[in-house]
Write an enzyme that holds these catalytic residues in place. Structure first.
Site, PDB file in Angstrom:
ATOM      1  CG  ASP A  67      -1.490   8.706 -13.036  1.00 25.16           C
ATOM      2  OD1 ASP A  67      -0.813   8.134 -13.367  1.00 25.16           O
ATOM      3  OD2 ASP A  67      -2.118   8.684 -11.838  1.00 25.16           O
TER       4      ASP A  67
ATOM      5  CG  HIS B   2      -2.125   3.932 -14.458  1.00 28.03           C
ATOM      6  ND1 HIS B   2      -0.988   3.249 -14.163  1.00 28.03           N
ATOM      7  CD2 HIS B   2      -1.677   5.016 -13.921  1.00 28.03           C
ATOM      8  CE1 HIS B   2      -0.158   3.738 -13.382  1.00 28.03           C
ATOM      9  NE2 HIS B   2      -0.893   4.878 -13.494  1.00 28.03           N
TER      10      HIS B   2
ATOM     11  NE  ARG C 286       0.698   3.443  -6.394  1.00 33.48           N
ATOM     12  CZ  ARG C 286       1.187   2.153  -7.352  1.00 33.48           C
ATOM     13  NH1 ARG C 286       0.740   1.087  -6.695  1.00 33.48           N
ATOM     14  NH2 ARG C 286       2.033   2.194  -8.220  1.00 33.48           N
TER      15      ARG C 286
ATOM     16  CB  CYS D  81       7.022   4.290 -16.860  1.00 34.61           C
ATOM     17  SG  CYS D  81       7.543   2.686 -15.949  1.00 34.61           S
TER      18      CYS D  81
ATOM     19  CE  LYS E  54      -2.155   6.125  -9.330  1.00 31.92           C
ATOM     20  NZ  LYS E  54      -1.573   6.023 -10.747  1.00 31.92           N
TER      21      LYS E  54
ATOM     22  CB  SER F  30       3.697   4.468 -10.845  1.00 27.07           C
ATOM     23  OG  SER F  30       2.018   3.958 -10.627  1.00 27.07           O
TER      24      SER F  30
ATOM     25  CE1 TYR G 207       3.923  11.453  -0.984  1.00 28.24           C
ATOM     26  CE2 TYR G 207       4.848   9.347  -1.464  1.00 28.24           C
ATOM     27  CZ  TYR G 207       4.830  10.494  -1.576  1.00 28.24           C
ATOM     28  OH  TYR G 207       5.631  11.074  -2.484  1.00 28.24           O
TER      29      TYR G 207
ATOM     30  NE  ARG H 142       5.059  10.185  -6.968  1.00 30.51           N
ATOM     31  CZ  ARG H 142       4.453   9.497  -7.805  1.00 30.51           C
ATOM     32  NH1 ARG H 142       3.726  10.029  -8.899  1.00 30.51           N
ATOM     33  NH2 ARG H 142       4.685   8.077  -7.969  1.00 30.51           N
TER      34      ARG H 142
HETATM   35  O1  SAT Z   1       0.958   7.363  -5.332  1.00 34.81           O
HETATM   36  S1  SAT Z   1       0.316   7.192  -6.546  1.00 34.81           S
HETATM   37  O2  SAT Z   1      -0.279   6.211  -6.615  1.00 34.81           O
HETATM   38  O3  SAT Z   1      -0.544   8.455  -6.795  1.00 34.81           O
HETATM   39  C1  SAT Z   1       1.481   7.449  -7.798  1.00 34.81           C
HETATM   40  C2  SAT Z   1       1.331   6.209  -8.772  1.00 34.81           C
HETATM   41  O4  SAT Z   1       1.717   5.223  -8.401  1.00 34.81           O
HETATM   42  O5  SAT Z   1       1.282   6.469  -9.734  1.00 34.81           O
HETATM   43 MN    MN Z   2      -0.167   6.588 -11.844  1.00 34.82          MN
END
Ligand code: SAT
Ligand code: MN
Length: 659
Positions: free
Chosen positions: A349, A302, A124, A326, A282, A324, A273, A439
């Site tokens: 998530d 979140h 991100r 963690c 998000k 994110s 991505y 991922r």
């Molecule tokens: O790239 S994402 O936003 O889906 C992953 C994350 O930051 O939790």
């Molecule tokens: Mn996330």
């Protein structure tokens, strides 16, 4: 020239925002149109309508075809493909990506593929993620000395129009525009939200099929009154511009992920991505979601959601917010180390939650349909349930490949011979084999411990909310808020070590209120207020609030707590505490920062931990910590900080003095 092009798009994009207006001025132009579900060649709406005959016909309401028309008019794709969400379509798209060297089959597994992105498009991009509203203050609080990037980036509507005008006209030339109708949450549930994403990335189309409910089922529930979020996405690399095409098309210099919450629009350009491009996640479920939740009195968070059943068969649900990368996925799918305990997964998530007037509980749904989990660190030991899902129907991104057609990443287990790194080169064994933010994208149905109620349109009742992060120093394993306001303060004061999920470098400790710093769609001060407001509601069963930290280290740099399956011990204590009212009990006692466990009231069977170090409260550390938090609030929220939060901070600072 550019100006003219820009103006043209300005008008077009403006029309995207105000279909009322479009409807009136273009009444005849936008006569109800029947779209035919298309094959890969798709149908060509502009300039001549070439409809490929298919047996399946769907009538799409006018306000939705208008959006598709406008998107195609601006972006000028060669073809339009309306996604039906079928398996055949998925396979065709994957095959297309394989032909174009955008995906590699992984014959070691069942229906799995690997994609490698451009090294400049791996996470991100928070610095290029903006929210645009008429009033800046609707997004940015009155901080006295705002830190760059500390909270949401705002852009004026005029500036955004200009920026979009420089990007979107003709951006899909030579490419197919995929139209993805998707539902966040079970199709047809009153808690769900519909989005229509137009994108020129087949990777996004297949990923959205995994991550959301996508296709025909959604088209079928649409009617003239259906609200939907307009999502426009382009990789920003038109084929007809004579520039050398990259295998992974993207445009890092021009990346812009923009949101217009007031007109329910997301316009994302330049990145293919993750959260930048899978716009349901998000962008819709959190940024626009939190904006809608504020208006409609619910919460878009979140958070993972899990069910815990104790050996006596009592079951409770818990939601937990960590930034994110963690360990939300690991906790959501945990295999408990204690006999007789069971964890079941609702989501890893995002949680959409509202108080249910009948039960009084805060009910949560997982709006997603799959997992986009961090691969490195996932193994049979750390997360056997994730390992049980990812070797079928999974799209991997930026992991390493093995020469027997499998995948590899750091922390997966034994290092195999002959590894190809995430760049596609032979691995030297020294650099990262997999990118730290690589991922797996896998359907939720593959997870062996999905909760039986994970798709319940009513959601599951939440008994406890956990906040946490990576805190190597100073923060104990677990503590409990004294009351709701204190709990909201704990969420507001969250901090965590930076991870590879966004562009931040180094292991700095970042402020990350509610793990929502990159995801809040409106003024953070109002967001705190919104949370506080639930404490004033009558006839609700407020969940108890806790803070957890699995990552505390000793002076040698080793973790003080084993984590993973042993986190069930913390959940056991939390579950017991949800039945207790007093801060002091057989298992709990007061401390300066909240209620903490008594050693005798915490299950330490068969493990050896340094309890005193794990729960040590160092006066100097907590003085610094609370000073930093106070400064962060003043710098970034100023007088938008609700007084109750400042009051909680003062109370803690007073208690710390007595340490
Ligand atoms: O790239 S994402 O936003 O889906 C992953 C994350 O930051 O939790
Ligand atoms: Mn996330």
């Amino acid at each position: 020239m550019l100006r003219t092009g820009g103006n043209r798009v300005l008008r077009c994009l403006h029309r995207l925002t105000s279909h009322q207006h479009t409807f009136q001025t273009n009444k005849n132009m936008f006569a109800q149109r029947i779209y035919h579900l298309s094959t890969l060649q798709g149908l060509n709406v502009q300039p001549n309508i070439q409809i490929k005959q298919q047996p399946d016909l769907v009538t799409v309401p006018k306000h939705i075809t208008q959006f598709i028309d406008e998107a195609s008019r601006v972006c000028k794709p060669a073809n339009i493909h309306i996604c039906d969400g079928s398996e055949t379509e998925y396979n065709n798209l994957i095959n297309l990506m394989v032909q174009q060297n955008m995906a590699v089959p992984l014959p070691k597994y069942q229906n799995c593929y690997l994609t490698r992105t451009d090294p400049l498009d791996v996470a991100r991009v928070e610095s290029r993620t903006v929210i645009s509203t008429r009033n800046k203050h609707d997004v940015v609080p009155n901080g006295l000395n705002p830190h760059k990037g500390a909270l949401a980036n705002w852009m004026s509507p005029e500036e955004l129009e200009n920026q979009l005008g420089e990007r979107f006209p003709g951006c899909m030339e030579g490419r197919t525009m995929y139209v993805i109708p998707f539902s966040m949450g079970p199709v047809g549930s009153s808690l769900s939200k519909i989005g229509i994403q137009c994108t020129d990335s087949p990777y996004v189309a297949v990923s959205m099929r995994i991550m959301t409910r996508m296709g025909l089922d959604v088209l079928k529930v649409l009617n003239e009154d259906t609200d939907f979020v307009k999502c426009l996405h382009s990789v920003g690399s038109p084929i007809n511009n004579n520039k050398q095409q990259r295998l992974w098309p993207c445009n890092p210099e021009k990346t812009l992920i923009s949101h217009r919450p007031e007109s329910s629009e997301i316009l994302s350009y330049g990145s293919g991505y993750g959260g930048n491009s899978l716009l349901g996640k998000k962008c819709l479920a959190l940024r626009l979601g939190s904006y809608m939740a504020h208006k409609e009195s619910w919460l878009a968070e979140h958070m993972l959601i899990l069910g815990i059943t104790n050996p006596e068969g009592v079951k409770k649900y818990v939601a937990a917010a960590f930034p994110s990368a963690c360990g939300k996925t690991n906790l959501a799918m945990m295999t408990p180390s204690l006999p007789g305990w069971k964890i079941e997964c609702v989501g890893d998530d995002i949680a959409w939650m509202r108080f249910n007037p009948e039960t009084g509980y805060l009910h949560a749904i997982n709006p997603e349909n799959g997992f986009f989990g961090v691969a490195p660190g996932t193994s049979k030991n750390t997360n056997p349930n994730a390992m049980a899902c990812v070797f079928k129907d999974t799209l991997f991104t930026n992991v390493a490949a093995t020469n027997d057609g499998g995948v590899y990443w750091e922390g997966m287990g034994e290092k195999p011979e002959g590894v190809t790194d995430w760049h596609g080169n032979p691995w030297d064994g020294k650099s990262n084999a997999a990118h730290p933010n690589s991922r797996f994208c896998t359907p939720a149905r593959n997870c062996p411990i999905m909760d039986e109620r994970w798709e319940d349109p009513e959601g599951v009742p939440i008994s406890a909310i956990l906040f946490g992060g990576r805190r190597p120093q100073g923060v104990p394993l677990v503590y409990e808020a004294y009351d709701w306001d204190h709990g909201v303060y704990i969420g507001a004061s969250m901090r965590s070590e930076a991870t590879a999920a966004a562009e931040h470098q180094g292991k700095v400790i970042m402020h990350d209120p509610f793990a929502m710093r990159p995801f809040v769609g409106y003024n953070m001060g109002q967001y705190f207020d919104h949370w506080l407001s639930f404490g004033q509601m009558n006839n609700v069963k407020l969940p108890k609030i806790f803070h957890v930290n699995w990552f505390r280290k000793n002076s040698n740099g080793s973790f003080l707590w084993p984590g993973f399956g042993d986190n069930i011990r913390v959940l056991e204590w939390i579950m017991k505490r949800t039945d207790e009212i007093s801060p002091e009990s057989e298992i709990a006692k007061k401390s300066a920062i909240g209620v903490i466990p008594k050693e005798s009231g915490f299950n330490l069977d068969n493990i050896n931990v340094d309890w005193n170090e794990l729960f040590n409260l160092d006066k100097k550390f907590w003085e610094n910590e609370t000073n930093d938090i106070g400064n962060y609030f003043s710098d970034n929220l100023g007088n938008d900080l609700p007084p109750q939060i400042r009051k909680q901070l003062n109370l803690i600072q007073k208690r710390i003095l007595k340490l």
